[in-house]
Design a protein around this motif. Structure first.
Motif, mmCIF file in Angstrom:
data_model
loop_
_atom_site.group_PDB
_atom_site.id
_atom_site.type_symbol
_atom_site.label_atom_id
_atom_site.label_comp_id
_atom_site.label_asym_id
_atom_site.label_seq_id
_atom_site.Cartn_x
_atom_site.Cartn_y
_atom_site.Cartn_z
ATOM 1 N N TYR A 52 -11.886 -1.043 3.262
ATOM 2 C CA TYR A 52 -11.198 0.240 3.396
ATOM 3 C C TYR A 52 -12.223 1.356 3.274
ATOM 4 O O TYR A 52 -13.304 1.168 2.718
ATOM 5 C CB TYR A 52 -10.147 0.408 2.296
ATOM 6 C CG TYR A 52 -8.928 -0.470 2.458
ATOM 7 C CD1 TYR A 52 -8.334 -0.681 3.689
ATOM 8 C CD2 TYR A 52 -8.353 -1.085 1.351
ATOM 9 C CE1 TYR A 52 -7.206 -1.473 3.825
ATOM 10 C CE2 TYR A 52 -7.222 -1.878 1.476
ATOM 11 C CZ TYR A 52 -6.656 -2.064 2.722
ATOM 12 O OH TYR A 52 -5.545 -2.844 2.859
ATOM 13 N N GLN A 58 -9.525 4.981 -0.064
ATOM 14 C CA GLN A 58 -8.344 4.426 0.605
ATOM 15 C C GLN A 58 -7.906 3.190 -0.166
ATOM 16 O O GLN A 58 -8.732 2.462 -0.718
ATOM 17 C CB GLN A 58 -8.684 4.035 2.046
ATOM 18 C CG GLN A 58 -7.527 3.454 2.830
ATOM 19 C CD GLN A 58 -7.964 2.960 4.210
ATOM 20 O OE1 GLN A 58 -9.136 2.979 4.569
ATOM 21 N NE2 GLN A 58 -6.995 2.498 4.973
ATOM 22 N N LYS A 59 -6.608 2.962 -0.234
ATOM 23 C CA LYS A 59 -6.099 1.770 -0.890
ATOM 24 C C LYS A 59 -4.749 1.420 -0.290
ATOM 25 O O LYS A 59 -4.130 2.220 0.409
ATOM 26 C CB LYS A 59 -5.975 1.964 -2.396
ATOM 27 C CG LYS A 59 -4.936 2.996 -2.812
ATOM 28 C CD LYS A 59 -4.887 3.139 -4.316
ATOM 29 C CE LYS A 59 -3.883 4.211 -4.723
ATOM 30 N NZ LYS A 59 -3.848 4.393 -6.169
ATOM 31 N N THR A 60 -4.325 0.201 -0.571
ATOM 32 C CA THR A 60 -3.006 -0.266 -0.175
ATOM 33 C C THR A 60 -2.343 -0.839 -1.402
ATOM 34 O O THR A 60 -2.979 -1.563 -2.176
ATOM 35 C CB THR A 60 -3.103 -1.368 0.905
ATOM 36 O OG1 THR A 60 -3.629 -0.796 2.093
ATOM 37 C CG2 THR A 60 -1.757 -1.988 1.200
ATOM 38 N N GLU A 86 -2.746 -3.724 -6.093
ATOM 39 C CA GLU A 86 -3.546 -2.687 -5.445
ATOM 40 C C GLU A 86 -4.788 -3.294 -4.794
ATOM 41 O O GLU A 86 -5.566 -3.992 -5.438
ATOM 42 C CB GLU A 86 -3.968 -1.638 -6.480
ATOM 43 C CG GLU A 86 -4.714 -0.471 -5.884
ATOM 44 C CD GLU A 86 -5.032 0.586 -6.921
ATOM 45 O OE1 GLU A 86 -4.177 1.464 -7.137
ATOM 46 O OE2 GLU A 86 -6.127 0.515 -7.520
ATOM 47 N N THR A 140 -8.241 -2.250 -2.941
ATOM 48 C CA THR A 140 -9.161 -1.126 -2.791
ATOM 49 C C THR A 140 -10.447 -1.589 -2.102
ATOM 50 O O THR A 140 -10.715 -2.791 -1.997
ATOM 51 C CB THR A 140 -9.521 -0.526 -4.159
ATOM 52 O OG1 THR A 140 -10.075 -1.563 -4.976
ATOM 53 C CG2 THR A 140 -8.303 0.062 -4.851
ATOM 54 N N ARG A 141 -11.228 -0.632 -1.663
ATOM 55 C CA ARG A 141 -12.512 -0.914 -1.008
ATOM 56 C C ARG A 141 -13.387 -1.803 -1.895
ATOM 57 O O ARG A 141 -13.556 -1.534 -3.081
ATOM 58 C CB ARG A 141 -13.229 0.400 -0.714
ATOM 59 C CG ARG A 141 -14.597 0.221 -0.058
ATOM 60 C CD ARG A 141 -15.229 1.569 0.239
ATOM 61 N NE ARG A 141 -16.580 1.433 0.747
ATOM 62 C CZ ARG A 141 -16.879 1.156 2.015
ATOM 63 N NH1 ARG A 141 -15.907 0.982 2.889
ATOM 64 N NH2 ARG A 141 -18.139 1.048 2.403
#
Length: 159
Positions: free
Chosen positions: A38, A42-44, A112, A114-115
């Motif tokens: 990412y 940015q995260k999902t 979560e 994350t990069r």
């Protein structure tokens, strides 16, 4: 650590710049850890039951006669219930697109991503091609046509 027996060309896409290339985490490790690529900040959030296609920012040139297998990381599965949905995912030798990992959250809490998070393992394995021969009969075996839990289960019981 043993010397690698196959060489893989890797192209790092712009959104993966700054991330280390996949690496073996111990001397006896079979898999290279793949990371989420990412953009910074940015995260999902992967909700329970949800799935997400996570980019790695890598394109691979796997030699003919080999494949890449994308497999879950046991720690993510144990601690969070997060795994690779189509495990093992296959990267064919002629595929040149970005490697992405299809994750699913089987856990009870949001997860979560994350990069730089290590999300899966990449195994490079030899491929054996099969020749199928059409026939009208097959050799018989003691197991026969029993499947889906038929071995080691007494008659009349289900696994």
């Amino acid at each position: 650590m043993s010397e690698p027996s196959v060489s893989i060309a890797v192209k790092q896409l712009p959104h993966a710049q700054g991330l280390p290339l996949p690496a073996y985490q111990s001397e006896g490790a079979a898999g290279l850890d793949l990371m989420a690529a990412y953009l910074e900040h940015q995260k999902t959030i992967l909700e329970p039951g949800a799935r997400e296609l996570v980019p790695t920012g890598l394109q691979l040139q796997i030699p003919q006669g080999y494949e890449g297998q994308v497999r879950p990381r046991s720690g993510l599965a144990l601690k969070h219930g997060v795994t690779v949905l189509n495990a093992p995912g296959t990267i064919d030798a002629d595929y040149r697109g970005e490697v992405c990992v299809l994750l699913i959250n089987h856990g009870s809490e949001p997860f979560e991503i994350t990069r730089g998070l290590r999300i899966a393992q990449l195994i490079i394995a030899p491929v054996t091609l099969a020749r199928l021969n059409l026939t009208d009969s097959l050799e018989t075996t003691q197991r026969g046509t029993g499947g889906f839990g038929s071995t080691g289960v007494q008659t009349g019981q289900r696994a």
